[in-house]
Design an enzyme around this catalytic site. Structure first.
Site, PDB file in Angstrom:
ATOM      1  CB  SER A  92      -0.946  -0.016   1.205  1.00 57.67           C
ATOM      2  OG  SER A  92      -1.935   0.991   1.087  1.00 57.67           O
ATOM      3  N   GLY A 137       2.475   3.256   2.286  1.00 50.44           N
ATOM      4  CA  GLY A 137       3.758   3.338   2.976  1.00 50.44           C
ATOM      5  C   GLY A 137       4.855   2.567   2.275  1.00 50.44           C
ATOM      6  CD  GLU A 138       3.375  -1.416   2.924  1.00 49.23           C
ATOM      7  OE1 GLU A 138       2.976  -2.136   3.850  1.00 49.23           O
ATOM      8  OE2 GLU A 138       2.677  -0.499   2.432  1.00 49.23           O
ATOM      9  CB  THR A 139       3.766   2.643  -2.817  1.00 45.77           C
ATOM     10  OG1 THR A 139       2.905   1.504  -2.946  1.00 45.77           O
ATOM     11  CG2 THR A 139       3.985   3.252  -4.189  1.00 45.77           C
ATOM     12  CB  ILE A 162       9.931   0.457  -3.144  1.00 45.96           C
ATOM     13  CG1 ILE A 162       8.641   0.849  -3.876  1.00 45.96           C
ATOM     14  CG2 ILE A 162       9.714  -0.625  -2.123  1.00 45.96           C
ATOM     15  CD1 ILE A 162       8.076  -0.262  -4.728  1.00 45.96           C
TER      16      ILE A 162
END
Length: 436
Positions: free
Chosen positions: A72, A74-76, A79
């Site tokens: 979602s 935060g992870e997007t 990276i």
């Protein structure tokens, strides 16, 4: 005798893996129905429905392809520096980025124009963990190497990558105490998945210990991807417009709030206005679809940005229920209370480095279990609060004194400077895995 536990573990993992495989096959028709329901609620898009079943968004380009998967928002965001480092390292490389939510996909598309080489980035939604859908996805895209971010541990997907001899990495690996306890019911399956990764990076020392307890044979890097992130971007013209709109008013931000925190924030807003009658609270829900519900619990006529409504001089609260504008609101340098941290919500916190890098004074509730390392990094700059009175006591001196606000913001920024070498190291490791 010493081989028996290992044999039992492999047998247990095989049985549980087969059970998950069979259950997901049986549930595939139900998942299709659920996708339609999610579409009706705005949790999916028309484009995402076939992609969730492994169908491709566009033709596969020739040559090397690295696949990154982020669940979602935060992870997007985390990276993005790795994505940029990959593109810089190999001008012929293409990168496939999959997300698991509409909000993550929107954020990704918002950020792509600022990335050099963005024409070599392919985006689509990740397949749900149904064997046929995973196989369709992997057989079409044929990644040279893949990387899952944080806690995206899907048994069928990981098994399918392993069956195709595709190197797979775990980036920013995260394993909470609660997750590890839940996985213990299927510990042998967790161990088999973790042992499949060709490279494991843990977000923190605590996560590394838990991942090893779960079955990861070794952790090759302990670092937080969020340490590599630059300040959130914003549109300078939009910032100038916002500053004109709010000129002269004491403003503070309640960022990435969750259900259960709204009443505390609204009460704190009222307390601040007792001392500073023209103060304005920008309440930014983590999930913009909550805007209407928040408005229903606020004063009648509370403006919502998603509806194109701007605050008047009489408004003390502005619900900023839009997506992808956090960098805009942080760029003002206003004090920021990070959400998902106050008593009453599910808890876990959100990344405090984002407002700190923008020079904002930062406060948080006590429930920060998912971001302990980030908070430890800026510990001297964070104020912890729980009640409306705590929040008001922190805010009022900052809103009364621009000098105090600037000093607090500068201290937070100094502790949160990004580490650009981290993204380069991760990118080079992934490229090396893809060449093996």
């Amino acid at each position: 005798m010493s081989r028996r536990p290992a044999i039992r573990g492999r047998l247990c993992a095989a049985v549980l893996g087969a059970g998950w495989h069979g259950l997901s096959v049986l549930l595939a028709p139900v998942l299709r129905v659920n996708l339609r329901r999610r579409l009706a609620r705005g949790k999916e898009t028309q484009a995402s429905l076939p992609q969730r079943q492994g169908l491709a968004s566009r033709p596969r380009p020739a040559g090397a392809l690295v696949w990154l998967h982020a669940a979602s928002v935060g992870e997007t965001v985390a990276i993005l520096p790795v994505l940029e480092a990959l593109l810089r390292a190999n001008p012929a490389l293409h990168v496939l980025v999959t997300t698991g939510t509409v909000t993550g996909n929107v954020i990704l598309h918002d950020r792509l124009p600022a990335i050099v080489g963005q024409e070599r980035i392919i985006t689509q939604f990740a397949p749900l963990d149904v064997p046929r859908w995973d196989a369709r996805f992997l057989d079409y895209w044929r990644p040279d190497v893949g990387a899952l971010v944080e806690s995206e541990l899907w048994p069928n997907l990981i098994a399918a990558c392993h069956a195709r001899h595709m190197p797979l990495a775990l980036l920013n690996g995260r394993m909470s105490d609660r997750s590890l306890a839940s996985w213990r019911r299927a510990g042998c399956l967790l161990a088999r998945m973790l042992s499949t990764f060709a490279w494991v990076m843990a977000r923190s020392t605590e996560d590394a210990v838990r991942l090893q307890q779960g079955g990861a044979p070794r952790i090759d890097l302990i670092a937080d991807l969020k340490d590599a992130a630059p300040p959130l971007p914003h549109d300078p013209a939009a910032l100038a417009e916002l500053q004109t709109l709010l000129a002269g008013r004491p403003v503070w931000v309640a960022a990435s709030t969750h259900e259960g925190e709204d009443a505390t924030i609204i009460a704190a807003s009222a307390l601040v206005r007792q001392m500073l009658p023209d103060a304005l609270t920008l309440l930014i829900p983590r999930h913009p679809e909550r805007g209407a519900d928040i408005a229903a619990h606020a004063s009648p006529g509370t403006p919502r940005r998603a509806l194109g409504q701007a605050p008047t001089a009489q408004d003390g609260l502005w619900i900023c229920d839009t997506l992808g504008e956090m960098g805009l609101f942080f760029a003002s340098g206003a004090p920021v209370l990070m959400g998902n941290s106050l008593p009453g919500c599910t808890g876990g916190g959100h990344n405090p480095l984002e407002p700190a890098r923008a020079g904002c004074p930062v406060a948080s509730g006590p429930r920060i279990g998912n971001f302990r390392q980030a908070y430890a990094r800026i510990a001297d700059s964070v104020q912890f609060v729980e009640t409306p009175h705590d929040i008001a006591r922190w805010l009022i001196p900052l809103l009364q004194s621009p000098e105090a606000r600037l000093k607090a913001g500068a201290g937070a920024r100094q502790h949160a400077l990004p580490d650009p070498a981290l993204a380069r190291k991760i990118a080079s490791t992934l490229l090396a895995l893809g060449q093996n």
